[in-house]
Design an enzyme around this catalytic site. Structure first.
Site, PDB file in Angstrom:
ATOM      1  CB  CYS A   1      24.821  43.643  50.125  1.00 24.75           C
ATOM      2  SG  CYS A   1      26.423  42.946  50.177  1.00 24.75           S
TER       3      CYS A   1
ATOM      4  CB  CYS B   1      28.015  40.146  47.938  1.00 21.67           C
ATOM      5  SG  CYS B   1      27.453  41.657  48.663  1.00 21.67           S
TER       6      CYS B   1
ATOM      7  CE  LYS C   1      28.517  36.025  46.513  1.00 19.18           C
ATOM      8  NZ  LYS C   1      27.368  37.015  45.711  1.00 19.18           N
TER       9      LYS C   1
ATOM     10  CE1 TYR D   1      26.579  37.967  41.876  1.00 13.15           C
ATOM     11  CE2 TYR D   1      25.919  38.780  39.798  1.00 13.15           C
ATOM     12  CZ  TYR D   1      25.856  38.477  40.881  1.00 13.15           C
ATOM     13  OH  TYR D   1      25.081  39.625  41.924  1.00 13.15           O
TER      14      TYR D   1
ATOM     15  CD  GLU E   1      29.450  34.535  43.256  1.00 13.14           C
ATOM     16  OE1 GLU E   1      30.266  35.175  43.355  1.00 13.14           O
ATOM     17  OE2 GLU E   1      28.446  34.379  43.461  1.00 13.14           O
TER      18      GLU E   1
ATOM     19  CG  HIS F   1      59.691  34.942  43.530  1.00 14.76           C
ATOM     20  ND1 HIS F   1      59.437  34.243  42.623  1.00 14.76           N
ATOM     21  CD2 HIS F   1      60.798  34.478  43.704  1.00 14.76           C
ATOM     22  CE1 HIS F   1      59.631  33.445  42.590  1.00 14.76           C
ATOM     23  NE2 HIS F   1      60.743  33.091  43.380  1.00 14.76           N
TER      24      HIS F   1
ATOM     25  CD  GLU G   1      56.677  36.222  41.332  1.00 18.09           C
ATOM     26  OE1 GLU G   1      58.091  36.091  40.971  1.00 18.09           O
ATOM     27  OE2 GLU G   1      56.651  34.564  41.655  1.00 18.09           O
TER      28      GLU G   1
END
Length: 448
Positions: free
Chosen positions: A43, A48, A51, A178, A182, A437, A442
């Site tokens: 990682c 990760c 990346k 993934y 990616e 908002h 939302e």
């Protein structure tokens, strides 16, 4: 005094191994860890973290273009791969130092060398030194799988992609998961011509069908080319250093780099597991029970090497649970239900819980709510790219059993929403929450 050199010897200083080492030491255990490459594991060093930094860098391609619509006088910009690559690698160096510092602060002894299992309670270092430990924890992670075919040695994996000397103008990416999607987004934003080659007929298997179809649509609009049901036949390296890729049923593809992202396999070969009777499954993963214990009572395993859920936060939780259970007097079992995940594609995906198909098969009667919209920023920027939020509800209980999102900042929004799914909240609970908002998030409380 113990008859062993250590109470715990950890093989592998990745996310799971470091967490287990640190927590076990904090409980008073005498701990050592061996790491043959770099502290931090996949990682931090080649996964990760670097990346995600490339993902951030790639986002500037569209952000700089869109800024003009927001009044910024942005001149024509060019991208310098060398600068980003070197800055990312420098950050990796910094993080590796911090991980080592953390282990040192907890008085964990670190051996920067390869270690193998020489017995149920014995490890052997690369120089032949043998050390004993009451318990051994295997946390060696996974390794990129590269299918064998003529010329496969010319391909690179996610291990090497962060060290490319030059940015390839044409990239072929093998895989539909993934990692493939990616890096396809990253290279495409950097200006490379990207072709994803998949031996199957779908991307992101395991994610909700509508969400993955939306990513496919957007990716193609951005210029990424896809070839499905196209197994590799060969890769030939040409005299000028370029590559010719031959696929079944397709014309030859000329490329400057071929990145194989065809999954990861547990890193269990050659470390002595079979010699001491540790059982492996058909994929080479260490079989463990809910306490992370293998078939040999003194040997445990956490993280990708067990092939349960290959995610860094899961490995960290397993390492913590192991240390708390064995050395802290706090029996802990990791709950694998409703683990959130993300794909840092362009745009990104966030998901937690059951997909629509899974929910129909398991629950039968469900309700599905969707919101298909353009983010406010995209409207002003003149981008037609649409976000899609999807909520899966158990019709019998009103409980929200799945959330799936694709759009700007989807993983950031999904993390908080995953708490609600994990807690078993209902659609009525979402409806009763006042919207924040204006925001994209939302939409989750406005679904009708």
């Amino acid at each position: 005094m113990s008859d062993f050199d250590y109470d715990l010897f950890v093989i592998g200083a990745g996310s799971g191994g470091v967490r287990a080492s640190r927590i076990a030491a904090s409980h008073g255990a005498r701990v050592a860890v061996a790491e043959e490459y770099r502290v931090g594991g996949t990682c931090v060093i080649r996964g990760c973290v670097p990346k995600k930094l490339l993902v951030y860098g790639a986002h500037f391609a569209e952000d700089l273009h869109d800024a003009r619509k927001f009044g910024w006088d942005v001149p024509e910009c060019s991208f310098n791969w060398d600068v980003l690559r070197d800055n990312v690698l420098a950050e990796v160096d910094r993080l590796e130092g911090l991980y080592g510092q953390t282990l040192g602060n907890h008085k964990v002894e670190v051996f920067k060398t390869r270690a193998t299992i020489a017995g149920p309670q014995k490890v052997r270092l690369a120089d032949g030194t043998e050390l004993t430990a009451e318990r051994i924890l295997v946390a060696t992670g996974g390794w990129p799988h590269v299918p064998e075919f003529p010329g496969s040695e010319h391909a690179i994996t996610s291990n090497e992609v962060f060290h490319l000397e030059t940015l390839p103008k044409r990239v072929v990416i093998a895989g539909g998961g993934y990692i493939a999607n990616e890096f396809a987004g990253i290279f495409n934003e950097f200006g490379s011509k990207v072709t994803i080659v998949n031996r199957g007929d779908t991307i992101l298997r395991g994610y909700d069908e509508q969400i993955r179809d939306r990513l496919l649509q957007i990716s193609m609009t951005k210029g990424i080319e896809f070839k499905f049901n196209a197994p590799f036949q060969s890769i030939t390296k040409n005299d000028d250093g370029t590559l010719t890729v031959m696929l079944e049923g397709c014309d030859p593809i000329q490329a400057d780099a071929v990145l194989v992202a065809a999954g990861r396999t547990p890193n269990t070969k050659g470390i002595g597991l079979e010699d001491v009777g540790v059982e492996l499954d058909e994929h080479g993963a260490i079989k463990v029970d809910e306490t992370n214990q293998s078939s040999v009572p003194s040997i445990y395993a956490v993280g990708d090497v067990t092939n349960r859920i290959q995610l860094t936060p899961v490995a960290i939780r397993e390492g913590q649970a192991f240390a708390d259970s064995v050395f802290g007097g706090k029996p802990t079992v990791v709950d694998y239900k409703n683990v959130p995940s993300a794909v840092f594609s362009h745009p990104p995906i966030g998901a937690v819980g059951m997909t629509e198909a899974e929910a129909r098969n398991k629950l039968g009667s469900i309700r599905v709510y969707t919101s298909d919209f353009r983010a406010m920023k995209n409207v002003l920027a003149g981008r037609n790219e649409r976000a899609l939020y999807k909520m899966i509800v158990n019709a019998a209980t009103d409980q929200v059993v799945g959330l799936h999102m694709i759009g700007p900042d989807a993983p950031e929004i999904l993390q908080a929403a995953a708490i609600a799914v994990k807690a078993g909240l209902t659609k009525a609970d979402f409806d009763a929450t006042v919207a924040l908002h204006p925001s994209m998030a939302e939409e989750l409380v406005l679904l009708k």
